[in-house]
Write an enzyme that holds these catalytic residues in place. Structure first.
Site, PDB file in Angstrom:
ATOM      1  CG  HIS A  56       7.132 -21.192   0.539  1.00  0.00           C
ATOM      2  ND1 HIS A  56       7.053 -20.045   0.949  1.00  0.00           N
ATOM      3  CD2 HIS A  56       6.677 -21.169  -0.843  1.00  0.00           C
ATOM      4  CE1 HIS A  56       6.642 -19.000  -0.022  1.00  0.00           C
ATOM      5  NE2 HIS A  56       6.336 -19.926  -0.677  1.00  0.00           N
ATOM      6  CG  HIS A  98       9.217 -14.084  -4.286  1.00  0.00           C
ATOM      7  ND1 HIS A  98       8.370 -15.428  -4.588  1.00  0.00           N
ATOM      8  CD2 HIS A  98       8.203 -13.251  -4.224  1.00  0.00           C
ATOM      9  CE1 HIS A  98       7.095 -15.029  -4.563  1.00  0.00           C
ATOM     10  NE2 HIS A  98       7.036 -13.657  -4.336  1.00  0.00           N
TER      11      HIS A  98
END
Length: 379
Positions: A56, A98
């Site tokens: 991740h 992100h």
């Protein structure tokens, strides 16, 4: 070979090397750095392992997220796929962040030359103040350096603040291809299109540039080691008409996809996880990426309860299930699996992972991929 116990101790104690010598080749620089870290070792060719371990944002539990160093470390820890979240620059380049707001993950706030770029705008229906990727060229973004996004939980990662660049998608692919040769195994890409409706409205639609980069690098079919994921629906439907690359519908616990809100439909995430909704997803996607609480909810005390039927329902619709996000720190764990009250301390993530693996999931997103790899090898 360093033991798992010693490796965990070194990583938790913050003994990953912070030194990163300046070199022209940033991809090789990141690989060289990752190879010097404790607990990394070759992961040679093997039959497909299940469930997939998806790093991740890279090995973001150890290194600031979405950096070449984080991706390289993840691969050397045994991850099967690395996950770059993608946003657009003003000149139409795909970079890994992100979010398009840069203040939480870069040192832009400390750069006086960009002070005037700070502004307020609405992104996905939410008013945000900060610096946005679409206001910077790639050359400008390359002058910024990454910082730890959650320093209150991962203070050890802040020792890397200011060391790593913002990578492009092409640089991430170059890294993966280089590591495939040295590791003698296939390493997958798992990009997420962030805020696709927002970028489309700015004239920076993501679908064609993303597919062009992937195709140029040999990723163009359902057999390619790539999944493209999105929280939006129309973005994935558009991609499904343009490519046979596997697509993943991300799911959240409430509300609706932003594109559906913008279109004025009533389609909600709750509707999408019903058997009927999952069959609809299967018409354009190969799998789902639910928030992990949709598979095993927590009770009022914060403890895991009984699994829902989501995994079996999705499998009945012939969809893969890759839940997110597993993190080792107390701040993210079920209450009864925490180790003391310090939110930064490591709890019993092994127990959480074993509980979720027992539900039959096909893969998982994790910030500390070495932990999931170790547990998978013990099964």
């Amino acid at each position: 070979m360093i033991s798992n116990l010693l490796r965990t101790g070194l990583l938790c104690a913050g003994l990953l090397s912070a030194a990163l010598p300046v070199q022209a080749d940033t991809v090789q620089n990141a690989i060289d750095w990752a190879q010097r870290q404790p607990g990394t070792q070759p992961q040679h060719a093997h039959a497909a392992r299940k469930p997939l371990v998806i790093a991740h944002r890279g090995a973001s539990g150890y290194v600031p997220e979405h950096t070449l160093a984080a991706y390289a470390l993840a691969v050397l820890q045994g991850a099967d796929y690395v996950e770059p979240d993608l946003v657009m620059t003003r000149d139409g380049q795909l970079v890994a962040r992100h979010d398009n707001e840069l203040g939480l993950t870069t040192d832009v706030a400390q750069r006086p030359e960009f002070a005037a770029r700070k502004r307020t705008q609405t992104v996905d229906g939410v008013s945000l103040e900060g610096w946005f990727s679409e206001d910077f060229t790639l050359a400008e973004l390359k002058t910024l350096r990454a910082i730890e996004r959650i320093p209150q939980v991962r203070p050890g990662n802040t020792r890397f603040d200011g060391q790593f660049e913002i990578p492009t998608l092409q640089e991430i692919i170059d890294l993966v291809k280089s590591l495939q040769l040295s590791q003698q195994r296939v390493i997958g890409l798992y990009p997420e299109t962030k805020h696709p409706t927002h970028f489309q409205q700015l004239g920076l639609a993501m679908e064609k540039p993303l597919l062009a980069v992937l195709k140029r690098n040999g990723y163009a079919s359902a057999k390619a080691p790539v999944y493209i994921q999105s929280f939006e629906v129309e973005n994935l439907k558009t991609l499904s008409r343009m490519t046979s690359i596997r697509l993943i519908q991300l799911l959240w616990t409430d509300g609706q996809p932003y594109d559906q809100q913008a279109l004025g439909t009533d389609l909600s995430y709750a509707q999408m996880i019903t058997p009927k909704g999952l069959k609809a997803i299967a018409r354009y996607a190969s799998g789902i990426g639910p928030e992990k609480g949709m598979i095993i909810p927590r009770d009022a005390a914060g403890n895991l309860t009984t699994p829902t039927s989501l995994v079996s329902d999705a499998h009945a619709a012939r969809l893969k299930v890759h839940p997110y996000t597993f993190r080792a720190e107390n701040a993210f764990l079920p209450a009864d699996l925490r180790n003391g009250s310090d939110p930064t301390a490591r709890g019993d993530i092994d127990a959480e992972l074993r509980t979720f693996l027992a539900t039959g999931i096909d893969g998982l997103f994790i910030d500390q991929p070495d932990i999931a790899v170790r547990l998978r090898e013990q099964r």
